[in-house]
Design a protein around this motif. Structure first.
Motif, PDB file in Angstrom:
ATOM      1  N   ALA A 197      10.316  -5.780  -5.834  1.00 50.29           N
ATOM      2  CA  ALA A 197       9.424  -5.640  -6.516  1.00 50.29           C
ATOM      3  C   ALA A 197       7.912  -6.447  -6.673  1.00 50.29           C
ATOM      4  O   ALA A 197       8.065  -7.794  -6.118  1.00 50.29           O
ATOM      5  N   LEU A 198       6.423  -5.647  -6.931  1.00 51.20           N
ATOM      6  CA  LEU A 198       5.506  -6.534  -7.003  1.00 51.20           C
ATOM      7  C   LEU A 198       5.105  -7.300  -8.139  1.00 51.20           C
ATOM      8  O   LEU A 198       5.834  -7.100  -8.385  1.00 51.20           O
ATOM      9  N   ASP A 199       4.789  -8.825  -7.904  1.00 51.29           N
ATOM     10  CA  ASP A 199       4.697  -9.626  -8.899  1.00 51.29           C
ATOM     11  C   ASP A 199       2.668  -9.591  -9.480  1.00 51.29           C
ATOM     12  O   ASP A 199       1.996  -8.895  -8.049  1.00 51.29           O
TER      13      ASP A 199
ATOM     14  N   ARG B 111      -0.244  -8.200  -6.868  1.00 53.38           N
ATOM     15  CA  ARG B 111      -0.534  -7.262  -7.296  1.00 53.38           C
ATOM     16  C   ARG B 111      -2.925  -7.913  -7.207  1.00 53.38           C
ATOM     17  O   ARG B 111      -3.351  -6.639  -6.867  1.00 53.38           O
ATOM     18  N   ALA B 112      -2.839  -8.884  -7.679  1.00 52.21           N
ATOM     19  CA  ALA B 112      -4.166  -9.440  -7.103  1.00 52.21           C
ATOM     20  C   ALA B 112      -4.274  -9.383  -5.742  1.00 52.21           C
ATOM     21  O   ALA B 112      -5.784  -9.496  -5.860  1.00 52.21           O
ATOM     22  N   GLU B 113      -3.479  -9.467  -4.422  1.00 53.34           N
ATOM     23  CA  GLU B 113      -3.881  -9.213  -3.587  1.00 53.34           C
ATOM     24  C   GLU B 113      -3.846  -8.017  -3.134  1.00 53.34           C
ATOM     25  O   GLU B 113      -5.066  -7.658  -2.360  1.00 53.34           O
ATOM     26  N   ILE B 114      -3.234  -7.360  -3.846  1.00 55.97           N
ATOM     27  CA  ILE B 114      -3.286  -6.028  -3.199  1.00 55.97           C
ATOM     28  C   ILE B 114      -5.093  -5.327  -4.063  1.00 55.97           C
ATOM     29  O   ILE B 114      -6.023  -4.607  -3.391  1.00 55.97           O
ATOM     30  N   ARG B 115      -5.587  -5.679  -5.016  1.00 51.30           N
ATOM     31  CA  ARG B 115      -6.543  -5.807  -6.411  1.00 51.30           C
ATOM     32  C   ARG B 115      -7.382  -6.128  -4.858  1.00 51.30           C
ATOM     33  O   ARG B 115      -8.551  -5.710  -4.891  1.00 51.30           O
TER      34      ARG B 115
ATOM     35  N   HIS C 179      -7.718  -1.668   8.548  1.00 53.45           N
ATOM     36  CA  HIS C 179      -7.555  -2.858   8.913  1.00 53.45           C
ATOM     37  C   HIS C 179      -6.501  -3.192   7.178  1.00 53.45           C
ATOM     38  O   HIS C 179      -5.670  -3.303   6.505  1.00 53.45           O
ATOM     39  N   TYR C 180      -7.645  -3.180   5.979  1.00 49.01           N
ATOM     40  CA  TYR C 180      -7.299  -3.384   4.805  1.00 49.01           C
ATOM     41  C   TYR C 180      -6.067  -2.403   4.135  1.00 49.01           C
ATOM     42  O   TYR C 180      -5.831  -3.557   2.967  1.00 49.01           O
ATOM     43  N   TYR C 181      -6.601  -1.428   4.405  1.00 47.37           N
ATOM     44  CA  TYR C 181      -6.085  -0.414   3.421  1.00 47.37           C
ATOM     45  C   TYR C 181      -4.257  -0.469   4.227  1.00 47.37           C
ATOM     46  O   TYR C 181      -3.641  -0.463   3.168  1.00 47.37           O
ATOM     47  N   ASP C 182      -4.547  -0.941   5.070  1.00 47.02           N
ATOM     48  CA  ASP C 182      -2.660  -0.450   6.178  1.00 47.02           C
ATOM     49  C   ASP C 182      -2.043  -2.002   5.507  1.00 47.02           C
ATOM     50  O   ASP C 182      -1.111  -2.028   5.122  1.00 47.02           O
ATOM     51  N   ARG C 183      -2.918  -3.042   5.305  1.00 44.18           N
ATOM     52  CA  ARG C 183      -2.411  -4.180   5.087  1.00 44.18           C
ATOM     53  C   ARG C 183      -1.241  -3.903   3.472  1.00 44.18           C
ATOM     54  O   ARG C 183      -0.573  -4.683   2.624  1.00 44.18           O
ATOM     55  N   VAL C 184      -2.020  -3.076   2.539  1.00 49.59           N
ATOM     56  CA  VAL C 184      -2.353  -3.054   1.052  1.00 49.59           C
ATOM     57  C   VAL C 184      -1.000  -1.677   1.218  1.00 49.59           C
ATOM     58  O   VAL C 184      -0.222  -2.398   0.833  1.00 49.59           O
ATOM     59  N   LEU C 185      -0.663  -0.969   2.676  1.00 49.32           N
ATOM     60  CA  LEU C 185       0.373  -0.213   2.436  1.00 49.32           C
ATOM     61  C   LEU C 185       1.343  -0.802   2.873  1.00 49.32           C
ATOM     62  O   LEU C 185       2.881  -0.534   2.764  1.00 49.32           O
ATOM     63  N   ALA C 186       1.776  -1.478   3.718  1.00 52.70           N
ATOM     64  CA  ALA C 186       2.317  -2.886   4.268  1.00 52.70           C
ATOM     65  C   ALA C 186       3.326  -3.686   3.072  1.00 52.70           C
ATOM     66  O   ALA C 186       4.265  -3.763   3.072  1.00 52.70           O
TER      67      ALA C 186
ATOM     68  N   ASN D 131       1.462   2.817  -3.120  1.00 49.47           N
ATOM     69  CA  ASN D 131      -0.569   3.077  -3.258  1.00 49.47           C
ATOM     70  C   ASN D 131      -1.497   3.644  -3.167  1.00 49.47           C
ATOM     71  O   ASN D 131      -1.202   3.675  -1.933  1.00 49.47           O
ATOM     72  N   PRO D 132      -1.429   4.492  -4.145  1.00 50.73           N
ATOM     73  CA  PRO D 132      -2.410   5.529  -4.510  1.00 50.73           C
ATOM     74  C   PRO D 132      -4.122   5.329  -3.606  1.00 50.73           C
ATOM     75  O   PRO D 132      -4.892   6.658  -2.966  1.00 50.73           O
ATOM     76  N   GLU D 133      -4.277   4.301  -4.259  1.00 47.05           N
ATOM     77  CA  GLU D 133      -5.855   3.290  -4.170  1.00 47.05           C
ATOM     78  C   GLU D 133      -6.301   3.382  -1.882  1.00 47.05           C
ATOM     79  O   GLU D 133      -6.480   4.451  -1.850  1.00 47.05           O
ATOM     80  N   ALA D 134      -5.153   2.840  -1.765  1.00 49.73           N
ATOM     81  CA  ALA D 134      -4.940   2.729  -0.012  1.00 49.73           C
ATOM     82  C   ALA D 134      -4.840   4.014   0.720  1.00 49.73           C
ATOM     83  O   ALA D 134      -5.731   4.689   1.590  1.00 49.73           O
ATOM     84  N   ARG D 135      -4.444   4.921  -0.032  1.00 52.70           N
ATOM     85  CA  ARG D 135      -3.474   6.870   0.650  1.00 52.70           C
ATOM     86  C   ARG D 135      -5.036   7.244   0.876  1.00 52.70           C
ATOM     87  O   ARG D 135      -5.419   7.969   1.588  1.00 52.70           O
ATOM     88  N   HIS D 136      -5.406   7.097  -0.526  1.00 51.08           N
ATOM     89  CA  HIS D 136      -6.582   7.656  -0.984  1.00 51.08           C
ATOM     90  C   HIS D 136      -7.784   7.137  -0.212  1.00 51.08           C
ATOM     91  O   HIS D 136      -8.252   7.982   0.486  1.00 51.08           O
TER      92      HIS D 136
END
Length: 86
Positions: free
Chosen positions: A7-9, A13-17, A42-49, A54-59
């Motif tokens: 689960a994301l803490d 979530r702050a790192e993803i933003r 690179h940054y989108y891939d890190r989010v997806l990892a 994550n819909p924003e990274a996929r979009h």
């Protein structure tokens, strides 16, 4: 089957933003896929990892692909084949 996801803490979530914002800055600076460690991709891939759904990274990646394809088509239509090849 895939292993269960953690689960994301709040820190995740702050790192993803932060990563999503950095991806947008990279796009603004023309760094869609290069340089390898500092591109929007690179940054989108890190989010997806961290958050594979994550819909924003996929979009963001889908928009990035559409942008690159459109740029390649324009270059090919203008017979600038060295620019069309990526």
């Amino acid at each position: 089957p895939a292993p269960p996801r953690r689960a994301l803490d709040d820190a995740d979530r702050a790192e993803i933003r932060r990563l999503l914002q950095t991806a947008e800055y990279a796009l603004t600076d023309g760094q869609a896929v290069d340089p390898p460690g500092r591109s929007a991709l690179h940054y989108y891939d890190r989010v997806l990892a961290m958050d594979p759904d994550n819909p924003e990274a996929r979009h963001g990646i889908e928009a990035l692909i559409e942008r690159l394809v459109a740029e390649a088509r324009r270059a090919a239509a203008g017979r600038r084949f060295d620019e069309a090849a990526w």
